[in-house]
Scaffold this active site. Sequence first.
Site, mmCIF file in Angstrom:
data_model
loop_
_atom_site.group_PDB
_atom_site.id
_atom_site.type_symbol
_atom_site.label_atom_id
_atom_site.label_comp_id
_atom_site.label_asym_id
_atom_site.label_seq_id
_atom_site.Cartn_x
_atom_site.Cartn_y
_atom_site.Cartn_z
ATOM 1 N N ARG A 36 0.822 -1.216 0.000
ATOM 2 C CA ARG A 36 0.000 0.000 0.000
ATOM 3 C C ARG A 36 0.858 1.269 0.000
ATOM 4 N NH1 ARG A 36 -4.912 -2.003 3.931
ATOM 5 N NH2 ARG A 36 -6.401 -2.376 2.247
ATOM 6 N N LYS A 201 -15.274 -14.988 6.818
ATOM 7 C CA LYS A 201 -16.651 -14.646 7.134
ATOM 8 C C LYS A 201 -17.591 -14.700 5.948
ATOM 9 C CE LYS A 201 -15.237 -11.559 10.791
ATOM 10 N NZ LYS A 201 -14.753 -10.194 10.766
ATOM 11 N N GLY A 357 -5.993 -5.914 0.376
ATOM 12 C CA GLY A 357 -4.702 -5.849 1.043
ATOM 13 C C GLY A 357 -4.261 -7.221 1.548
ATOM 14 N N GLY A 381 -12.268 -4.592 0.877
ATOM 15 C CA GLY A 381 -13.631 -4.172 1.213
ATOM 16 C C GLY A 381 -14.188 -3.241 0.143
HETATM 17 C C1 3PG Z 1 -8.431 -1.990 4.857
HETATM 18 O O1 3PG Z 1 -7.458 -2.409 5.475
HETATM 19 O O2 3PG Z 1 -9.295 -2.752 4.384
HETATM 20 C C2 3PG Z 1 -8.560 -0.518 4.598
HETATM 21 O O3 3PG Z 1 -7.407 0.157 4.990
HETATM 22 C C3 3PG Z 1 -9.795 0.011 5.285
HETATM 23 O O4 3PG Z 1 -9.703 -0.177 6.643
HETATM 24 P P1 3PG Z 1 -11.024 -0.272 7.525
HETATM 25 O O5 3PG Z 1 -11.721 -1.532 7.118
HETATM 26 O O6 3PG Z 1 -10.562 -0.282 8.958
HETATM 27 O O7 3PG Z 1 -11.868 0.926 7.215
HETATM 28 MG MG MG Z 2 -9.154 -4.880 5.270
#
Ligand code: 3PG
Ligand code: MG
Length: 400
Positions: A36, A201, A357, A381
């Site tokens: 990242r 999940k 990630g 996500g």
């Molecule tokens: C992740 O690691 O998926 C992103 O950096 C977003 O983080 P978060 O799910 O804590 O908002």
């Molecule tokens: Mg994540």
Amino acid sequence: MKTIADLGDVKGKRVLVRSDLNVPLDGERNITDDGRIRASVPTITALAEAGARVVVCAHLGRPKGAREDKYSLKPVVGRMSELLGRPVAFASDTVGESAHSVVGALGDGEVALLENIRFNPGETSKDEAERRAFAQELAALADAYVSDGFGVVHRKQASVYDIAQLLPSAMGGLVAAEVEVLKRLTVDPERPYAVVLGGAKVADKLAVIANLMKTADRLVIGGGMAFTFLAAEGYEVGKSLLDADNIGTCKDYLTEAKAKGVQIVLPVDVVCGAEFSADTRIETVEASAIPADMMGLDIGPKSAQLYADAIRDARTVFWNGPMGAFEMAPYAAGTKAVAAALVEATEAGGLTVVGGGDSAAAVRQLGFADTQFGHISTGGGASLEYLEGKDLPGISILGA
Ligand code: 3PG
Ligand code: MG
């Protein structure tokens, strides 16, 4: 969609860049995967080279609106500076004295990083006014805003969403590139289109499965979530991960898939451990014969073959989530086989996307190179929510 070019001449301007620097750290707070940070470099470099005074903000983990040393972004500064090839000044707070003095001292083309933006409760507040007030404090540090943290564009948070209403704003190169790829997955994807879903999940992925049923030709399901599907098929899953509340939904999906001609690929064999450990009794069994006192921790070799067959000739592949507890060598083969099949699909000219990630870190840890895949997304996500057809606040606020 506004890009950095639309901001005009940024020389001498303070530009706030929201990056996603949420990298995994080990117990000594060493970065274990810098993907990242690497991905954030081009936008920061472009702005610095144009003479902007670049103020980067980002989060790490999920602190609850107060300072917690284990979530400090400090460990990121050195690596970021190395990758940028220029010094990075670090502010020990987000919008306080340190931030103002560090930003005030920036010369043209210089870069600063603010401390974890989630140390301030306003960042993630559900209260619009509280979020907006924090966004205003952030806006006071800059003349323009660039949204480049793709991994957080699905979050309605101050540094992602509210800030874009307060400053001249644009989309950074990373977000633009990620959205470009996601469009190719949703608008007329080349077929066959295979989606591989794993991870623990099932509940998190139900909505995306519902939507993918309309677009994908093959849904390949592994990881912890596969056991809820196996239970829906009527199998006993022993001590494996199971989301009992969602067995019914999985049953409905299996029926719907059949009716629509969508192929759902589930494990036919499973690598089981007596405990969640590499140093335990390990057995590979048929998916229909998981012992009551064992848990499934990877797909078995026959499944790996089956999954690879469903992936390698696909023209479009999206993959999110490991097939097993790959961090432990006895349970890594399934994830490795899936990664290898994506590489084959890439070599055959297909578009392959590794989403997230964690999945990206997994393939790198298993020895694959980024260049072996069409695209490695920095947001798991975020990309899932995009595929689910949801509105992503950090993107729609920019008018895209
Ligand atoms: C992740 O690691 O998926 C992103 O950096 C977003 O983080 P978060 O799910 O804590 O908002
Ligand atoms: Mg994540």
